[in-house]
Design an enzyme around this catalytic site. Structure first.
Site, PDB file in Angstrom:
ATOM      1  CG  PHE A 177      -1.827   1.264   1.162  1.00 33.45           C
ATOM      2  CD1 PHE A 177      -2.962   1.267   0.383  1.00 33.45           C
ATOM      3  CD2 PHE A 177      -1.495   2.417   1.850  1.00 33.45           C
ATOM      4  CE1 PHE A 177      -3.779   2.389   0.302  1.00 33.45           C
ATOM      5  CE2 PHE A 177      -2.298   3.545   1.788  1.00 33.45           C
ATOM      6  CZ  PHE A 177      -3.437   3.534   1.012  1.00 33.45           C
TER       7      PHE A 177
ATOM      8  CG  ASP B  55       5.960   3.977   1.481  1.00 34.84           C
ATOM      9  OD1 ASP B  55       5.917   4.725   2.479  1.00 34.84           O
ATOM     10  OD2 ASP B  55       4.994   3.821   0.715  1.00 34.84           O
TER      11      ASP B  55
ATOM     12  CE  LYS C  95      -0.226   7.279   6.333  1.00 36.31           C
ATOM     13  NZ  LYS C  95      -1.462   7.971   5.951  1.00 36.31           N
TER      14      LYS C  95
END
Length: 417
Positions: free
Chosen positions: A155, A240, A269
């Protein structure tokens, strides 16, 4: 925690109920989310409060965007201070906060240069562009032939390019045609990865821990093996760490558990402190230097407010306090989940203050368990099937964490509706 009561003003109609507000969203909001039925109005630390004053322990932390809790005083102060000075210039001009932010982020990560962006998906898209440009300019891959190897179950976001290499049918169906140039191999499978790499490979793009897939942690040595493979094959390793980074796993980065330094690092984030969207591509100098003026950009990327908040986040991480808290409280989380393995938990995986918890399907779906936990005053989110994720703010206390685990035990005992 004390949250001051909302002010009451004479003559002003009473607020609508949560059900009223949820119904009001339906005709005007795109239906691309299926939220739990709670309407949050205020928050502080690890606690949120709905519009009727009910309090909930936040065990999701905005998918790690709130690693430092809601409205951390140091981050709020940095934002307020910058709001009084300068918020946006665009990259058409220099501003006085960007160089310090970039230098300190590079130092924190052990890399050299920073490309500031806004969202996690933007960071991934930017990393893909940088890797392809490097492949053509430095590695010598023929124009238009660069490939990037990714892992199944990944994801990395939901833009058109990113879903082109996703195996999530919900994210993909109805959105083609897709972007070529990606090869998908099983996660945690070094032989399959080695077989997929060839002379056209620009990079291997991987999550050190697959969050959306249920906090899947690879075997010890896997990340080291990926690093060795990419070095030997003259291709880049892109990590990531948009969800796994910045203290979540008990280290600054998840790759730190194997002392791996990627060529390209994707952050987001938590870098925005739960205040503004901030993301970044951080890379070796020889990799990032392939970009020239006009080849990539963002109006808001690296804006003064983002740089100020991001710098304050780096201040918090520089002490090592939050990494240590995640490591120590992660042991409590692991022990608490282990105690539930004969009480409805069929399996779980933890790394620091991050857990994927598999629930016995006979007790309900992951969504059903989340709804029961909502009634217990705890907010979590499900992922595939009967798996839920736990990712509390790193500011949580042991007592609050144990309270959440006790609530999970009660939710598992609750009768299915």
């Amino acid at each position: 925690m004390t949250i001051a009561p909302a002010p009451r003003t004479a003559g002003v109609p009473a607020r609508r109920t949560p059900a009223d507000l949820i119904r009001a969203e339906a005709p005007v909001l795109a239906h691309n989310y299926h939220p739990l039925p709670v309407v949050i109005a205020r928050a502080e630390g690890v606690w949120v409060e709905d519009i009727e004053g009910r309090r909930y322990l936040d065990m999701l932390a905005g998918y790690s965007a709130l690693n430092f809790g809601h409205r951390h005083p140091a981050l709020i102060e940095a934002a307020h201070r910058q709001l009084d000075q300068l918020t946006l210039t665009s990259r058409a001009f220099h501003h006085d906060r960007l160089a310090d932010f970039a230098a300190r982020l590079a130092e924190l990560t052990g890399l050299d240069m920073v490309l500031p962006m806004n969202t996690g998906a933007e960071a991934v898209e930017s990393g893909v562009k940088v890797a392809r440009k490097w492949a053509y300019d430095v590695k010598g891959v023929p124009p238009g032939e660069a490939t990037i190897v990714v892992a199944a179950g990944n994801f990395h976001g939901r833009t058109t390019t990113i879903i082109s290499f996703s195996d999530d049918d919900t994210a993909r169906t109805g959105f083609g045609p897709f972007t070529p140039g990606f090869r998908v191999v099983p996660y945690n499978d070094l032989p399959a990865l080695e077989a997929a790499i060839d002379a056209t490979t620009a990079a291997v793009l991987i999550e050190p821990i697959q969050g959306e897939a249920g906090v899947l942690i690879p075997d010890d040595g896997y990340l080291t093996g990926v690093r060795d493979l990419t070095r030997r094959s003259n291709c880049l390793l892109i990590a990531d760490e948009i969800q796994s980074g910045l203290g979540r796993t008990g280290r600054t980065l998840a790759v730190d558990h194997e002392s791996v330094v990627p060529d390209v690092l994707l952050l987001g984030k938590a870098l925005g402190g739960g205040i503004v969207p901030v993301s970044a591509v951080v890379a070796r100098r020889d990799v990032m230097s392939v970009l020239g003026p006009g080849q990539h950009g963002s109006t808001f990327g690296g804006n003064p407010l983002s740089a100020a908040v991001g710098s304050a986040v780096i201040d918090l991480l520089a002490t090592g306090e939050f990494q240590s808290r995640a490591a120590e409280l992660g042991k409590v989380l692991h022990s608490g989940l282990a105690a539930l393995t004969d009480k409805g938990v069929t399996g779980f995986r933890t790394r620091g203050l991050w857990a994927g918890v598999d629930i016995d399907p006979s007790l309900g779906t992951g969504r059903a368990i989340c709804e029961r936990l909502l009634q217990e005053g705890v907010l979590v989110k499900d992922t595939h099937g009967s798996t839920i994720r736990l990712a509390p703010p790193l500011t949580i206390t042991r007592e609050e964490l144990e309270r959440a685990l006790t609530a999970l035990e009660r939710a598992l005992r609750a009768p299915s509706s």
